[in-house]
Motif scaffolding. Structure first.
Motif, PDB file in Angstrom:
ATOM      1  N   PRO A 119       0.844  -1.199   0.000  1.00 31.40           N
ATOM      2  CA  PRO A 119       0.000   0.000   0.000  1.00 31.40           C
ATOM      3  C   PRO A 119       0.882   1.253   0.000  1.00 31.40           C
ATOM      4  O   PRO A 119       1.940   1.275   0.634  1.00 31.40           O
ATOM      5  CB  PRO A 119      -0.779  -0.114   1.311  1.00 31.40           C
ATOM      6  CG  PRO A 119      -0.750  -1.567   1.641  1.00 31.40           C
ATOM      7  CD  PRO A 119       0.549  -2.087   1.113  1.00 31.40           C
ATOM      8  N   TYR A 120       0.468   2.248  -0.750  1.00 33.86           N
ATOM      9  CA  TYR A 120       1.249   3.482  -0.861  1.00 33.86           C
ATOM     10  C   TYR A 120       1.219   4.285   0.435  1.00 33.86           C
ATOM     11  O   TYR A 120       0.340   4.113   1.275  1.00 33.86           O
ATOM     12  CB  TYR A 120       0.697   4.351  -1.991  1.00 33.86           C
ATOM     13  CG  TYR A 120       1.057   3.891  -3.387  1.00 33.86           C
ATOM     14  CD1 TYR A 120       1.796   2.742  -3.616  1.00 33.86           C
ATOM     15  CD2 TYR A 120       0.654   4.623  -4.483  1.00 33.86           C
ATOM     16  CE1 TYR A 120       2.130   2.341  -4.889  1.00 33.86           C
ATOM     17  CE2 TYR A 120       0.974   4.226  -5.778  1.00 33.86           C
ATOM     18  CZ  TYR A 120       1.713   3.080  -5.972  1.00 33.86           C
ATOM     19  OH  TYR A 120       2.032   2.701  -7.239  1.00 33.86           O
ATOM     20  N   ASN A 121       2.188   5.189   0.557  1.00 31.62           N
ATOM     21  CA  ASN A 121       2.271   6.193   1.616  1.00 31.62           C
ATOM     22  C   ASN A 121       2.525   5.639   3.019  1.00 31.62           C
ATOM     23  O   ASN A 121       2.272   6.308   3.998  1.00 31.62           O
ATOM     24  CB  ASN A 121       1.010   7.069   1.655  1.00 31.62           C
ATOM     25  CG  ASN A 121       0.815   7.805   0.355  1.00 31.62           C
ATOM     26  OD1 ASN A 121       1.759   8.363  -0.201  1.00 31.62           O
ATOM     27  ND2 ASN A 121      -0.410   7.793  -0.158  1.00 31.62           N
ATOM     28  N   TYR A 122       3.044   4.423   3.123  1.00 30.64           N
ATOM     29  CA  TYR A 122       3.336   3.871   4.436  1.00 30.64           C
ATOM     30  C   TYR A 122       4.824   3.615   4.662  1.00 30.64           C
ATOM     31  O   TYR A 122       5.211   3.108   5.701  1.00 30.64           O
ATOM     32  CB  TYR A 122       2.562   2.560   4.659  1.00 30.64           C
ATOM     33  CG  TYR A 122       1.080   2.768   4.793  1.00 30.64           C
ATOM     34  CD1 TYR A 122       0.518   3.150   5.997  1.00 30.64           C
ATOM     35  CD2 TYR A 122       0.234   2.582   3.713  1.00 30.64           C
ATOM     36  CE1 TYR A 122      -0.843   3.342   6.140  1.00 30.64           C
ATOM     37  CE2 TYR A 122      -1.134   2.770   3.827  1.00 30.64           C
ATOM     38  CZ  TYR A 122      -1.674   3.152   5.042  1.00 30.64           C
ATOM     39  OH  TYR A 122      -3.025   3.341   5.157  1.00 30.64           O
ATOM     40  N   LYS A 123       5.658   3.899   3.678  1.00 24.72           N
ATOM     41  CA  LYS A 123       7.103   3.692   3.759  1.00 24.72           C
ATOM     42  C   LYS A 123       7.463   2.248   4.111  1.00 24.72           C
ATOM     43  O   LYS A 123       8.442   1.966   4.782  1.00 24.72           O
ATOM     44  CB  LYS A 123       7.746   4.669   4.742  1.00 24.72           C
ATOM     45  CG  LYS A 123       7.560   6.110   4.323  1.00 24.72           C
ATOM     46  CD  LYS A 123       8.356   7.053   5.160  1.00 24.72           C
ATOM     47  CE  LYS A 123       8.014   8.461   4.756  1.00 24.72           C
ATOM     48  NZ  LYS A 123       9.029   9.237   4.256  1.00 24.72           N
ATOM     49  N   ILE A 124       6.657   1.325   3.611  1.00 28.63           N
ATOM     50  CA  ILE A 124       6.883  -0.086   3.902  1.00 28.63           C
ATOM     51  C   ILE A 124       8.066  -0.629   3.104  1.00 28.63           C
ATOM     52  O   ILE A 124       8.825  -1.458   3.605  1.00 28.63           O
ATOM     53  CB  ILE A 124       5.604  -0.905   3.624  1.00 28.63           C
ATOM     54  CG1 ILE A 124       4.484  -0.436   4.553  1.00 28.63           C
ATOM     55  CG2 ILE A 124       5.858  -2.387   3.816  1.00 28.63           C
ATOM     56  CD1 ILE A 124       3.137  -1.057   4.257  1.00 28.63           C
ATOM     57  N   ILE A 125       8.227  -0.180   1.873  1.00 29.68           N
ATOM     58  CA  ILE A 125       9.339  -0.682   1.057  1.00 29.68           C
ATOM     59  C   ILE A 125      10.666  -0.411   1.755  1.00 29.68           C
ATOM     60  O   ILE A 125      11.535  -1.275   1.817  1.00 29.68           O
ATOM     61  CB  ILE A 125       9.332  -0.055  -0.356  1.00 29.68           C
ATOM     62  CG1 ILE A 125       8.138  -0.560  -1.156  1.00 29.68           C
ATOM     63  CG2 ILE A 125      10.632  -0.366  -1.100  1.00 29.68           C
ATOM     64  CD1 ILE A 125       7.969   0.086  -2.517  1.00 29.68           C
ATOM     65  N   GLN A 126      10.809   0.797   2.289  1.00 27.07           N
ATOM     66  CA  GLN A 126      12.054   1.157   2.957  1.00 27.07           C
ATOM     67  C   GLN A 126      12.329   0.248   4.152  1.00 27.07           C
ATOM     68  O   GLN A 126      13.484  -0.031   4.473  1.00 27.07           O
ATOM     69  CB  GLN A 126      12.010   2.632   3.422  1.00 27.07           C
ATOM     70  CG  GLN A 126      11.961   3.625   2.290  1.00 27.07           C
ATOM     71  CD  GLN A 126      10.551   3.985   1.828  1.00 27.07           C
ATOM     72  OE1 GLN A 126       9.651   3.160   1.819  1.00 27.07           O
ATOM     73  NE2 GLN A 126      10.373   5.235   1.428  1.00 27.07           N
TER      74      GLN A 126
END
Length: 191
Positions: A119-126
């Motif tokens: 999901p976008y805008n959660y900085k999960i990828i980082q």
């Protein structure tokens, strides 16, 4: 939402409804798989934030040896299982209902292709990248789909950004292992 090519070409997939889900468009999916078109067959893929499972299913349809589908939401896991069944690709799929961090800490699997589309805008990828690089094969590729405003680190462990594909509101960042000067020049390393 459909499978673009391969053994399940043209099959429609069930979508998830809700605020945190945003199916990957066919145009973005085609861009992702064009970038790795000769690297999918016979490889192990990871669809880390599986959602409906469409990216991992696309990899299986294109000849991936196996694909892992990881999601913490039960509704996503149900959709993945339904989509795998409808495409006939369930035999080579490993579906895991678990938070990404727990999966990455516990799995012994090694991945050739990892696709991250949280999901976008959660900085999960980082948060996921530092743990993911330890699970990648020597020549693995990491593909991150994210909102275009998201800034990802250029280097993460032994991986670096090699390409960014931009589509209207979405970007796709591709990481590959860093090349040494000897590899870049085609020279043999000195002893």
């Amino acid at each position: 939402m459909r499978v673009i090519t391969g053994s399940a070409r043209g099959r429609r997939l069930n979508e998830l409804k809700g605020y945190d889900t945003r199916p990957t468009t066919d145009k973005v999916k085609e861009g992702i798989f064009s970038a790795i078109q000769f690297e999918v067959e016979g490889r192990t893929a990871l669809d880390l934030f599986a959602g409906s499972g469409q990216l991992g299913i696309e990899a299986l349809s294109r000849g991936a040896k196996e694909a892992y589908f990881i999601d913490s939401a039960a509704v996503s896991i149900k959709a993945v299982r339904e989509n795998l069944k409808s495409t006939g690709l369930e035999a080579n799929a490993r579906v895991v209902n678990m938070p990404f961090s727990a999966f990455l800490k516990s799995t012994r699997a090694v991945f050739d292709i990892a696709i991250l589309d949280p999901p976008y805008n959660y900085k999960i990828i980082q948060k996921a990248l530092p743990h993911l690089v330890e699970k990648m094969s020597e020549n693995g590729v990491i593909i991150c789909e994210h909102e275009k405003e998201c800034v990802l680190p250029h280097d993460i462990g032994r991986f670096e950004i090699v390409k960014v594909l931009r589509h209207s509101r979405t970007s796709v960042t591709i990481y590959r292992p860093k090349q040494t000067d000897d590899e870049d020049s085609g020279k043999e390393p000195e002893a």
